[in-house]
Design a protein around this motif. Sequence first.
Motif, mmCIF file in Angstrom:
data_model
loop_
_atom_site.group_PDB
_atom_site.id
_atom_site.type_symbol
_atom_site.label_atom_id
_atom_site.label_comp_id
_atom_site.label_asym_id
_atom_site.label_seq_id
_atom_site.Cartn_x
_atom_site.Cartn_y
_atom_site.Cartn_z
ATOM 1 N N ILE A 253 0.867 -1.246 0.048
ATOM 2 C CA ILE A 253 -0.148 -0.061 -0.014
ATOM 3 C C ILE A 253 0.938 1.444 -0.079
ATOM 4 C CG2 ILE A 253 -1.753 1.137 1.179
ATOM 5 C CD1 ILE A 253 -2.830 -1.504 2.320
ATOM 6 N N THR A 254 0.450 2.307 -0.669
ATOM 7 C CA THR A 254 1.236 3.446 -0.841
ATOM 8 C C THR A 254 1.378 4.428 0.349
ATOM 9 O OG1 THR A 254 -0.561 4.781 -1.861
ATOM 10 C CG2 THR A 254 0.849 3.587 -3.363
ATOM 11 N N VAL A 255 2.092 5.209 0.637
ATOM 12 C CA VAL A 255 2.201 6.119 1.569
ATOM 13 C C VAL A 255 0.962 6.940 1.595
ATOM 14 C CG1 VAL A 255 3.833 8.145 2.727
ATOM 15 C CG2 VAL A 255 4.890 6.004 1.611
ATOM 16 N N GLU A 256 0.765 7.501 0.531
ATOM 17 C CA GLU A 256 -0.361 8.542 0.220
ATOM 18 C C GLU A 256 -1.859 7.797 0.803
ATOM 19 O OE1 GLU A 256 -1.442 11.304 -3.444
ATOM 20 O OE2 GLU A 256 -1.150 9.309 -4.040
ATOM 21 N N ASP A 257 -1.952 6.513 0.319
ATOM 22 C CA ASP A 257 -3.093 5.869 0.997
ATOM 23 C C ASP A 257 -3.325 5.667 2.477
ATOM 24 O OD1 ASP A 257 -4.055 5.229 -1.767
ATOM 25 O OD2 ASP A 257 -3.034 3.285 -1.542
ATOM 26 N N TYR A 258 -2.022 5.541 3.217
ATOM 27 C CA TYR A 258 -2.334 5.592 4.626
ATOM 28 C C TYR A 258 -2.062 6.942 5.081
ATOM 29 C CZ TYR A 258 -1.297 0.525 5.312
ATOM 30 O OH TYR A 258 -1.323 -0.641 5.478
ATOM 31 N N GLU A 259 -2.317 7.993 4.289
ATOM 32 C CA GLU A 259 -2.221 9.359 4.609
ATOM 33 C C GLU A 259 -1.169 9.849 5.486
ATOM 34 O OE1 GLU A 259 -6.224 10.070 6.446
ATOM 35 O OE2 GLU A 259 -7.382 9.646 4.257
ATOM 36 N N ILE A 260 0.047 9.437 4.947
ATOM 37 C CA ILE A 260 1.215 9.824 5.682
ATOM 38 C C ILE A 260 1.471 11.230 5.144
ATOM 39 C CG2 ILE A 260 3.570 9.429 6.278
ATOM 40 C CD1 ILE A 260 2.655 6.290 6.105
ATOM 41 N N LYS A 261 1.761 12.194 5.934
ATOM 42 C CA LYS A 261 2.059 13.417 5.527
ATOM 43 C C LYS A 261 3.463 13.994 5.738
ATOM 44 C CE LYS A 261 -2.541 13.976 4.508
ATOM 45 N NZ LYS A 261 -2.727 13.703 3.063
#
Length: 189
Positions: free
Chosen positions: A171-179
């Motif tokens: 899963i991507t960093v963006e999908d986990y909402e990592i800012k």
Amino acid sequence: MGKHKSRSRSRSHDKKKHKSEKQKSKDVENESKDWRKDKIDIGQKSVQAGLDVLEIIKKERKEDEEKLEQWKKKVGYTGLKVKVPLNIYDQFMKKNIVAPVKPVNPSLLNNPQAPRMIEILVNDRLGKKERIKCCPQDKIGDLKKLIAAKIGVRPEKIRLQKQHMVFKDHITVEDYEIKHEMCLEMYYN
């Protein structure tokens, strides 16, 4: 007359009783001294046994270390941590090779849809706190590879999580909402 006899008997009986009590107290004192000596002897023996066990453990540890050193010499072991050079520029400078400079596309400089790098803080709570730069479209597996390259640990051994949610590799960093500048917890499996 009967009273006097009974009194004299009771006094002599009291004296005998008193003597027997004194004798008992002396016997008890002697027994307690013997008991203390026995306890001290037992304590000294147990301490000596403990010291003997420690000597045996030290000898075994020394033998194990010698066997390990022999194995290292035999196999050519250098160490577990493999330091991966992070900066390609340093590699080129060591080899005295000049890297070709890629021209930057001007449309990417001011384009809001262009991929932007974010910086993520990774803390293992054991003294290592690293800043890792990646793109939001990168997968967690790729992020682990970047962390592994910086720290010197294999990526399979790293587990990333935030609070109780363990991040999965596909899963991507963006999908986990990592800012940007978000802190993640890192554990070693």
